[in-house]
Design a protein around this motif. Sequence first.
Motif, PDB file in Angstrom:
ATOM      1  N   VAL A  67       0.827  -1.199   0.000  1.00  0.00           N
ATOM      2  CA  VAL A  67       0.000   0.000   0.000  1.00  0.00           C
ATOM      3  C   VAL A  67       0.868   1.258   0.000  1.00  0.00           C
ATOM      4  O   VAL A  67       2.045   1.219   0.361  1.00  0.00           O
ATOM      5  CB  VAL A  67      -0.957   0.034   1.214  1.00  0.00           C
ATOM      6  CG1 VAL A  67      -1.919  -1.131   1.175  1.00  0.00           C
ATOM      7  CG2 VAL A  67      -0.177   0.024   2.523  1.00  0.00           C
ATOM      8  N   SER A 108     -10.352  -1.872  -1.217  1.00  0.00           N
ATOM      9  CA  SER A 108     -10.132  -0.444  -1.008  1.00  0.00           C
ATOM     10  C   SER A 108     -11.159   0.322  -1.822  1.00  0.00           C
ATOM     11  O   SER A 108     -11.564  -0.120  -2.902  1.00  0.00           O
ATOM     12  CB  SER A 108      -8.726  -0.059  -1.458  1.00  0.00           C
ATOM     13  OG  SER A 108      -8.609   1.342  -1.583  1.00  0.00           O
ATOM     14  N   LYS A 141      -6.990  -5.011  -6.529  1.00  0.00           N
ATOM     15  CA  LYS A 141      -8.035  -5.190  -5.520  1.00  0.00           C
ATOM     16  C   LYS A 141      -9.354  -5.663  -6.145  1.00  0.00           C
ATOM     17  O   LYS A 141     -10.066  -6.490  -5.566  1.00  0.00           O
ATOM     18  CB  LYS A 141      -8.237  -3.889  -4.745  1.00  0.00           C
ATOM     19  CG  LYS A 141      -7.114  -3.584  -3.768  1.00  0.00           C
ATOM     20  CD  LYS A 141      -7.035  -4.647  -2.690  1.00  0.00           C
ATOM     21  CE  LYS A 141      -5.970  -4.379  -1.661  1.00  0.00           C
ATOM     22  NZ  LYS A 141      -5.908  -5.429  -0.627  1.00  0.00           N
ATOM     23  N   ASN A 166     -11.073   5.351   3.179  1.00  0.00           N
ATOM     24  CA  ASN A 166      -9.715   5.745   3.570  1.00  0.00           C
ATOM     25  C   ASN A 166      -9.521   5.517   5.066  1.00  0.00           C
ATOM     26  O   ASN A 166     -10.290   6.030   5.881  1.00  0.00           O
ATOM     27  CB  ASN A 166      -9.482   7.222   3.248  1.00  0.00           C
ATOM     28  CG  ASN A 166      -9.653   7.525   1.783  1.00  0.00           C
ATOM     29  OD1 ASN A 166      -8.834   7.150   0.958  1.00  0.00           O
ATOM     30  ND2 ASN A 166     -10.742   8.198   1.445  1.00  0.00           N
TER      31      ASN A 166
END
Length: 309
Positions: A67, A108, A141, A166
């Motif tokens: 990430v 995400s 993802k 987030n």
Amino acid sequence: MEKNSRIYVAGHNGLVGSAIVRSLHRKGYKNIIGKAHKELDLTNQAAVEDFFREETIEYVFLAAAKVGGIGANNAYPADFIMDNLLIECNVIKSAFNHKVKKLLFLGSSCIYPKMCPQPIKEEYLLTGPLEPTNEAYALAKISGLKMCSYYKEQYGMNFISAMPTNLYGPNDKFDSKDSHVIPAIISKMEAAKQLNKPIVQLWGTGTPLREFLYVDDMAEACVYLMENYDGVEHINIGTGREISIQNLAELIKRIVGYKGEILFDPSMPDGTPRKLLDISKIKKLGWRPKISLEEGLKITYDSYINNQK
């Protein structure tokens, strides 16, 4: 899950994984398994397969991932897509091979199109182009959550996916070159405060709107879904509230105690202009966030200062 079930948290040392471990401990789960990267390289298929064979895993939280913020995603797209695809493929395939009872995959919110209608519903996935600066990460993802749904569809495996907004909190990456927006701003402002710098410069225009979820709230949601959800569709996890990057910076400035000026550099990328998740589905399942943004930022800042000391 039973309290003594063998639960593997992939990425247990990271921001997300460590929060999931804390949540499991709070709820009385005692048999939690974690392996550091030096002990188990999740991009190595043979090593992952050996690990699942030896440990007889029953449940998996797949929180391991490569990430980073806008800068890292933009600079290393090949690394981001390759490493994340390898991690997902290896863990999901081994979970299937060894017939784990249930797996939760963490995605995400960047999986959604750049110009998505707001708030973003789960069904908006793959309805438009992605944000270019993190397209590689998003594609990986998307592949992971689709892999889970296909294994459920074809083989009946209980593989589910959650899409958090987030995230921020203790144990995040505070290296300004490689971090997300909140830890980047905290570290910049604390350094400027210590050095009495009159100005802190931040990327972009400050106008994008973002939703932020404290990581322990996210972890509680993940454990809740593992205990209560078996559907095919991925589930959004968020707060339902948003803030501009400029207002976020002003809030962090107050918490840090920085007295200087904030300047934005519009020559640097903003990313997606707005990103707010629709969390009506998880709310109907019975989960809601508990920690406010200001409270979470104070905890995160205090943790950063303690780690610096």
